[in-house]
Design an enzyme around this catalytic site. Structure first.
Site: not given
Lengths: 388, 185
Positions: B69-71, B73, A306
């Site tokens: 759970g990625q930011k 989505i 990220h």
């Protein structure tokens, strides 16, 4: 023959009954009325029987309910600490009884029963709080924290020298005394004062509530995460071979080279700049947040990247690596070598090269065409291999 | 016959439950679902989108919706809220740094009106990892005790890797949902 024709008529439906034939019309009218009568009789009997049965069932239920309820109430009034669990069991069975009978209970009775149950529950709570003194909350010291200080001792000598004035050794000293939550907070306060230059400048600390930071820090102290924090321009080596290591954290490093020899369960990477990070295989997942200008060599079951800019990843990974909010990241296969790396890879289930290092999913680019945020590192620009 | 009793009757007939699994990325949602379904958990890519698994559990059919759970989505989670009977919030007990994010996301989720009737099961996952926070510590940080009194909730420590604690959690969730929507028989 006549029967046959009548049947045919019926099949054709009432609309097709020829109006020219009055006898036929009469017949169908008669049949219709008979049908209606039968129907009305049926509904009448069924409704009366069902309502009577549900009324009796409701009555038996209500008497059962009240007797159970009063039994529980008498138990509650003279409760000893050891009785409490059995009372709570009987309350929940009472609740189940209500649930079972909810179908044929009138709405008012259902509401009344549910209310009675919840009252029983709350009175049980008050009784139990009176009878049993509340346990004071405290953090237990983790068993493994006893062995953690050894990790640094066993590690290569350079690490000891490096950590002697760092966070990590501080943390292990602090945890010698059993830390309750409040104690932990105080100790973090001291820590913040002592090493304010190191701890405060995180952007995230500022945005978070002060107390939250303290809480998080106290948990960190308590658990003594293994790893490197707040370093600049250092060579950081750690050997964890033949040790059981849970998670390994690298945080706020600048221009450092990190070598982790051996296998760990999970790795967290946060805020790295111009670093080189080489690690042995990871049994679980790796989470990387915020890095720039770095080179990583990782082997793991899952890798999430990220907010990374202009960095190279040499990966061995069982599933697809993913990137989110990244630009200019490049990928190549794993190339770390150290004594026993093959055994470690095998043990972590990573001995086979599946080629998934190149199957990157970009959460910011959900289209069929290649994402502009990542690319495969051209072979002539790859590093040959690293010996750690 | 009111609408509610019709719905109850249908539910009783089908004995179906809709379970929504959410939580931060890297918490182990997909691994939990696959483990409880008896599937291979060795190769699991981070979830891009969602998975649905239908699991027959005791006498109920669970439709488990496992949402990534990625930011990026997380904002799509709300598309899955409708008609959720049980909510499973998965926490990575070894990720101390993001516990605060975890708390905020959970608070936002519980504010959602469409989830107000759902039973909440919190899985403190990855208990098998050395140094992971205990159930009591997670519960304290997430401030679960201060939750709305009408919510049925429970926190269970588990490890999707070993399978420990998963059945305990799902047993509770299924029982709680069953008694709440009057499906006991």
């Amino acid at each position: 023959m006549e029967d046959h024709s009548e049947g045919e008529m019926q099949r054709q439906g009432p609309s097709s009954i020829p109006s020219s034939d009055p006898s036929m019309k009469l017949l169908s009218n008669k049949k219709h009325q008979a049908l209606l009568q039968r129907l009305s009789q049926k509904t009448a009997t069924s409704s009366s029987s069902s309502s009577s049965s549900s009324v009796t069932a409701a009555a038996t239920f209500l008497s059962q309910f009240t007797s159970l309820k009063s039994a529980i109430e008498s138990q509650l009034s003279s409760a000893a600490p050891e009785d409490l669990s059995s009372i709570s069991v009987s309350i929940s069975s009472l609740e189940n009884l209500v649930a079972e009978n909810s179908y044929h209970l009138p709405a008012y009775d259902l509401r009344a029963c549910l209310k009675a149950v919840s009252e029983l529950k709350s009175s049980l709570q008050t009784v139990s709080s009176e009878v049993v003194p509340k346990k004071k909350f405290s953090f237990r010291r983790n068993k493994q924290s006893l062995s953690k200080p050894d990790c640094t001792d066993v590690g290569v000598k350079t690490v000891q020298a490096l950590t002697s004035d760092g966070q990590y050794s501080q943390a292990s000293e602090k945890s010698e005394s059993n830390i309750t939550l409040n104690g932990g907070m105080q100790c973090v306060d001291q820590n913040l004062d002592n090493s304010s230059s190191a701890e405060i400048p995180f952007a995230q600390c500022k945005t978070k509530g002060n107390e939250d930071v303290k809480l998080e820090e106290s948990l960190v102290r308590n658990n003594e995460q293994l790893g490197f924090r707040n370093r600049k321009g250092e060579l950081l080596v750690m050997n964890v071979k033949d040790q059981e290591v849970g998670e390994f954290t690298m945080r706020d490093l600048e221009s450092c080279e990190v070598r982790l020899i051996g296998s760990v369960r999970t790795i967290f990477v946060h805020r790295l700049r111009d670093c080189k990070v080489y690690t042995g295989p990871v049994m679980g997942s790796i989470l990387i947040e915020e890095a720039e200008g770095c080179t990583f060599i990782f082997a793991a079951h899952q890798i999430r990247i990220h907010g990374v800019r202009s960095s190279d990843f040499y990966l061995r990974v069982r599933s697809k690596p993913i990137i989110e909010d990244c630009t200019g990241v490049r990928f190549a296969p794993y190339c770390l070598r150290y004594d026993g790396v093959d055994d470690d890879l095998k043990e972590a289930g990573l001995s086979k090269e599946t080629g998934s290092w190149a199957m990157v999913d970009d959460f910011k680019w959900l289209r069929a065409v290649q994402s502009p945020n990542w690319s495969v590192l051209p072979e002539n620009q790859r590093i040959e291999s690293i010996d750690a | 016959m009111g609408l509610l009793s019709i719905i109850r009757k249908i539910k009783k007939k089908e004995k179906e439950m809709r379970i929504l699994m959410v939580g931060l990325d890297n918490s182990g949602k997909t691994t939990i679902v696959l483990k409880i379904n008896g599937e291979d958990t060795s190769v699991i890519s981070p979830t891009l989108g969602f998975n649905i698994r239908t699991v027959v559990y005791q006498k109920y059919t669970l439709n488990i919706w496992d949402v990534g759970g990625q930011k990026t989505i997380r904002s799509y989670w709300r598309n899955y809220f409708e008609q959720t009977d049980g909510l499973v919030w998965v926490v990575d007990s070894s990720d101390v740094r993001r516990l605060e994010d975890c708390k905020i996301e959970l608070e936002n989720l519980l504010k959602e009106e469409r989830l107000s009737g759902a039973s909440l099961l919190v899985f403190a996952n990855k208990q098998d990892i050395k140094g992971a926070l205990s159930v009591a510590e997670i519960s304290k940080v997430l401030n679960l005790e201060a939750m709305d009194k009408t919510r049925h909730w429970k926190i269970v420590g588990c490890s999707a890797y070993t399978g420990e604690g998963l059945l305990e959690g799902f047993d509770w969730l299924v029982q709680d949902v069953a008694s709440r929507i009057y499906m006991l028989d």
